[in-house]
Design a protein around this motif. Structure first.
Motif, PDB file in Angstrom:
ATOM      1  N   UNK A 118       0.984  -1.272  -0.166  1.00 46.25           N
ATOM      2  CA  UNK A 118      -0.210  -0.020  -0.129  1.00 46.25           C
ATOM      3  C   UNK A 118       0.888   1.310  -0.053  1.00 46.25           C
ATOM      4  N   UNK A 119       0.542   2.371  -0.683  1.00 47.63           N
ATOM      5  CA  UNK A 119       1.149   3.544  -0.398  1.00 47.63           C
ATOM      6  C   UNK A 119       1.847   3.838  -1.685  1.00 47.63           C
ATOM      7  N   UNK A 120       0.809   4.072  -2.825  1.00 46.50           N
ATOM      8  CA  UNK A 120       1.563   4.768  -4.330  1.00 46.50           C
ATOM      9  C   UNK A 120       1.967   5.892  -4.206  1.00 46.50           C
ATOM     10  N   UNK A 121       3.185   6.060  -4.839  1.00 49.24           N
ATOM     11  CA  UNK A 121       3.868   7.544  -4.857  1.00 49.24           C
ATOM     12  C   UNK A 121       3.242   8.463  -6.259  1.00 49.24           C
ATOM     13  N   UNK A 122       2.826   9.426  -6.288  1.00 50.47           N
ATOM     14  CA  UNK A 122       2.387  10.101  -7.289  1.00 50.47           C
ATOM     15  C   UNK A 122       3.227  11.483  -7.381  1.00 50.47           C
ATOM     16  N   UNK A 123       3.797  11.972  -8.382  1.00 50.66           N
ATOM     17  CA  UNK A 123       4.552  13.078  -8.395  1.00 50.66           C
ATOM     18  C   UNK A 123       4.961  13.390  -9.911  1.00 50.66           C
ATOM     19  N   UNK A 124       5.402  15.032  -9.975  1.00 46.20           N
ATOM     20  CA  UNK A 124       5.627  15.520 -11.052  1.00 46.20           C
ATOM     21  C   UNK A 124       7.138  15.604 -10.954  1.00 46.20           C
ATOM     22  N   UNK A 125       8.028  15.420 -12.010  1.00 40.73           N
ATOM     23  CA  UNK A 125       9.285  15.478 -11.993  1.00 40.73           C
ATOM     24  C   UNK A 125       9.829  16.513 -12.909  1.00 40.73           C
ATOM     25  N   UNK A 126      10.529  17.508 -12.387  1.00 47.86           N
ATOM     26  CA  UNK A 126      10.983  18.500 -13.347  1.00 47.86           C
ATOM     27  C   UNK A 126      12.664  18.317 -13.244  1.00 47.86           C
ATOM     28  N   UNK A 127      13.159  18.530 -14.653  1.00 46.44           N
ATOM     29  CA  UNK A 127      14.513  18.572 -14.566  1.00 46.44           C
ATOM     30  C   UNK A 127      14.858  19.819 -14.882  1.00 46.44           C
TER      31      UNK A 127
END
Length: 156
Positions: free
Chosen positions: A83-92
């Motif tokens: 349990x515990x999905x990580x959701x994110x936006x990555x900026x380079x």
């Protein structure tokens, strides 16, 4: 392969204007044991399976093995994750001779923004942009595997 990186909190969203790439990432963990994590990731339209070893005392170096898998396989593996999905936006963002990866977390970790820079050695010098805040290298609670177990929204 060894991964050498340092991790920092980000104090402002000023980094967004300098970003040359932005990618949505969804990931889960088949195993979150501190000595070996097994991550499944969908980054854009690609899938990845990654195994990471235990970090050194400073938290800057650890073994990492990664292979690309199909996005379809990654989606199926996400269903098997803890349990515990990580959701994110990555900026380079290119800063001097380095690329900073800035993760703006969504969902259960919304409000947390963390930057990482990969280095060739632990003591390699690098330019620090103005939006970089406190260094959190080696602080376990900022590892994605730990954020999946104890999300930022639960911190007090």
């Amino acid at each position: 392969m060894l991964e050498i990186e340092r991790k920092f909190l980000v104090t402002t969203d000023a980094f967004k204007q300098a970003a040359f790439k932005q990618t949505r990432i969804v990931q889960g963990f088949l195993n979150t044991h501190p000595e070996r994590t097994v991550r499944v990731r969908i980054k854009g339209d690609l899938g990845f399976l990654t195994v990471k070893g235990i970090s050194n005392k400073a938290g800057t170096i650890r073994s990492e093995w990664e292979t690309e898998i199909s996005a379809e396989d990654a989606e199926q593996l996400l269903n098997l994750c803890e349990p515990g999905i990580i959701d994110k936006t990555r900026y380079e963002i290119k800063v001097g001779n380095h690329i900073f990866e800035v993760d703006e977390f969504l969902g259960e970790n919304e409000g947390l923004i963390v930057a990482e820079v990969e280095l060739k050695s632990e003591d390699e010098a690098f330019e620090k942009p103005s939006w970089l805040g406190k260094e959190v290298t080696g602080e376990l609670k900022y590892y994605n595997s730990q954020l999946s177990l104890n999300p930022f929204k639960n911190w007090k």
